[in-house]
Scaffold this motif. Structure first.
Motif, mmCIF file in Angstrom:
data_model
loop_
_atom_site.group_PDB
_atom_site.id
_atom_site.type_symbol
_atom_site.label_atom_id
_atom_site.label_comp_id
_atom_site.label_asym_id
_atom_site.label_seq_id
_atom_site.Cartn_x
_atom_site.Cartn_y
_atom_site.Cartn_z
ATOM 1 N N TYR A 2 0.824 -1.043 0.216
ATOM 2 C CA TYR A 2 -0.109 -0.043 0.163
ATOM 3 C C TYR A 2 0.845 1.238 0.092
ATOM 4 O O TYR A 2 1.894 1.065 0.459
ATOM 5 N N ASN A 18 3.702 -2.541 3.865
ATOM 6 C CA ASN A 18 3.178 -3.669 3.863
ATOM 7 C C ASN A 18 1.937 -3.978 4.584
ATOM 8 O O ASN A 18 1.460 -3.027 5.509
ATOM 9 N N GLY A 19 1.210 -5.314 4.684
ATOM 10 C CA GLY A 19 -0.119 -5.450 5.389
ATOM 11 C C GLY A 19 0.318 -5.476 6.875
ATOM 12 O O GLY A 19 -0.591 -5.425 7.649
ATOM 13 N N CYS A 52 8.521 2.784 -4.930
ATOM 14 C CA CYS A 52 8.445 1.305 -5.482
ATOM 15 C C CYS A 52 9.661 0.679 -5.919
ATOM 16 O O CYS A 52 9.936 -0.521 -5.809
ATOM 17 N N GLU A 61 1.642 -4.311 -8.056
ATOM 18 C CA GLU A 61 1.525 -4.849 -6.448
ATOM 19 C C GLU A 61 0.800 -4.031 -5.668
ATOM 20 O O GLU A 61 0.575 -4.345 -4.246
ATOM 21 N N ILE A 62 0.691 -2.630 -5.849
ATOM 22 C CA ILE A 62 0.213 -1.489 -5.057
ATOM 23 C C ILE A 62 -1.311 -1.717 -5.116
ATOM 24 O O ILE A 62 -1.890 -1.411 -6.090
ATOM 25 N N LYS A 63 -1.941 -1.928 -3.708
ATOM 26 C CA LYS A 63 -3.302 -2.295 -3.613
ATOM 27 C C LYS A 63 -4.184 -0.818 -3.543
ATOM 28 O O LYS A 63 -5.508 -0.670 -4.098
ATOM 29 N N SER A 64 -3.506 0.220 -2.984
ATOM 30 C CA SER A 64 -4.401 1.336 -2.697
ATOM 31 C C SER A 64 -3.357 2.496 -2.457
ATOM 32 O O SER A 64 -2.089 2.274 -2.140
ATOM 33 N N GLN A 99 -6.511 8.930 -8.959
ATOM 34 C CA GLN A 99 -7.052 7.783 -9.588
ATOM 35 C C GLN A 99 -6.985 7.649 -10.948
ATOM 36 O O GLN A 99 -6.800 6.498 -11.832
ATOM 37 N N TRP A 102 -3.213 6.319 -11.398
ATOM 38 C CA TRP A 102 -3.087 4.713 -10.906
ATOM 39 C C TRP A 102 -4.401 4.453 -10.699
ATOM 40 O O TRP A 102 -5.431 5.014 -9.764
ATOM 41 N N ILE A 104 -6.597 2.545 -8.821
ATOM 42 C CA ILE A 104 -6.517 1.828 -7.774
ATOM 43 C C ILE A 104 -7.420 2.843 -6.777
ATOM 44 O O ILE A 104 -7.295 3.792 -6.998
ATOM 45 N N VAL A 313 -8.161 0.874 4.333
ATOM 46 C CA VAL A 313 -8.120 -0.004 3.682
ATOM 47 C C VAL A 313 -9.101 -1.462 4.064
ATOM 48 O O VAL A 313 -9.310 -1.423 5.263
#
Ligand SMILES: [Zn+2]
Length: 313
Positions: A2, A18-19, A52, A61-64, A99, A102, A104, A313
């Motif tokens: 993220y 990361n998460g 990145c 790989e970036i979710k948001s 947005q 990207w 996302i 998220v």
């Protein structure tokens, strides 16, 4: 992975998170306060690509993308209503513009709320379902996490604890009220209390530490108190009374597992924390066994990046 962006007064910082709430890489550049919004967004996208690359993470790989920014957030519009650091960003469609580049989800979070979420997720209140954070800086930034989520009110503009009144008809605040907590218990409040004491005590040691009123900072009174100065001690005691007043109010309303204190004044460590805890113990509703722990925030500026990346998220 993220992206979390900290739109600070000095720097724009972009982090890959990361998460687990770990920052894998960061990239930053100075905040240009007079740049048009599109150019600022250009900077942010460039920093995101740089971060990145540093992290060895592919854009896919970036979710948001999360923004932690000062000011009031218009959640529906995806814009900042009053952006103190970058005034031209006011009402600019920040979310939609990012947005478009990207594809996302893009989230906007007030920076104080982002910092609170960061400390709750990965810092001094890690593992706590409920916590409150107050940041003692120019003002008092604050955020409330309840049941693992930020509490921001129906319109997403809470929690402005710094603008709760602790002195009726007190010092005027730029929010329009008088006697707001942040006028007394922020770093600026401590500076004002220190100057007031110095003017009344021309012979005090405070004048050795800060030779002019302009030289006073958030450390002056604590430094004088540590050297045995009675005027310095009196300022620190009064400051702690104001701070404990607001902290006690928060404990009584929310009974958070942890209340963490961040910002420049929190660098005083135990000289701040121990007398604050003693005051709050006396001045708040107590459970026979389980009570709020007051701690110093542990993540510094990283809290805002982690919180911006993960809060929504
Ligand atoms: Zn106010």
């Amino acid at each position: 992975m993220y992206i979390g962006v900290d739109v600070g007064g000095t720097n724009l910082v972009v982090g890959i998170v990361n998460g687990e709430g770990d920052i894998i890489a960061k990239a930053k550049c100075p905040t240009d306060t007079i740049k048009p919004p599109k150019a600022v967004i250009g900077d942010i996208l460039r920093l995101a690509a740089e971060a990145c690359e540093k992290a060895g993470v592919n854009k896919a790989e970036i979710k948001s993308f999360g923004f932690g920014t000062p000011g009031t957030i218009d959640f529906e519009k995806g814009a900042v209503i009053n952006s103190p650091n970058i005034p031209l960003m006011n009402n600019f469609p920040l979310r939609d513009t990012i947005q478009a580049e990207w594809a996302i989800p893009v989230y906007l979070v007030n920076d104080a709320n982002a910092a609170a979420f960061g400390e709750a997720f990965a810092g001094s209140a890690k593992g706590c379902e409920s916590m409150v954070m107050v940041t003692l800086g120019t003002g008092i930034g604050s955020g409330i996490v309840l049941n693992g989520k930020l509490m921001m009110g129906f319109n997403h503009i809470g929690a402005e604890i710094g603008h709760t009144v602790v002195v009726l008809d007190g010092w005027e605040c730029n929010c329009g009220r008088k006697g707001c907590w942040e006028k007394y218990a922020s770093a600026s409040g401590l500076i004002a209390l220190t100057r007031e004491k110095m003017e009344a005590n021309p012979d005090s040691k405070l004048w050795e530490i800060a030779p002019t009123l302009e030289a006073v900072d958030g450390k002056t009174a604590f430094a004088a108190a540590a050297q045995g100065c009675s005027a310095g001690k009196a300022v620190v005691e009064l400051y702690l009374d104001y701070l404990a007043c607001g902290v006690g109010n928060l404990v009584n309303i929310f009974q958070p597992q942890v209340l963490c204190i961040g910002g420049g004044i929190s660098n005083e460590g135990d000289a701040l924390l121990l007398p604050l805890i003693a005051r709050v113990e006396k001045g708040s509703f107590r459970h026979p066994k389980n009570n709020t722990e007051i701690r110093i925030a542990s993540l510094g500026n990283d809290a805002g990046i982690i919180g911006a990346a993960l809060a929504e998220v």
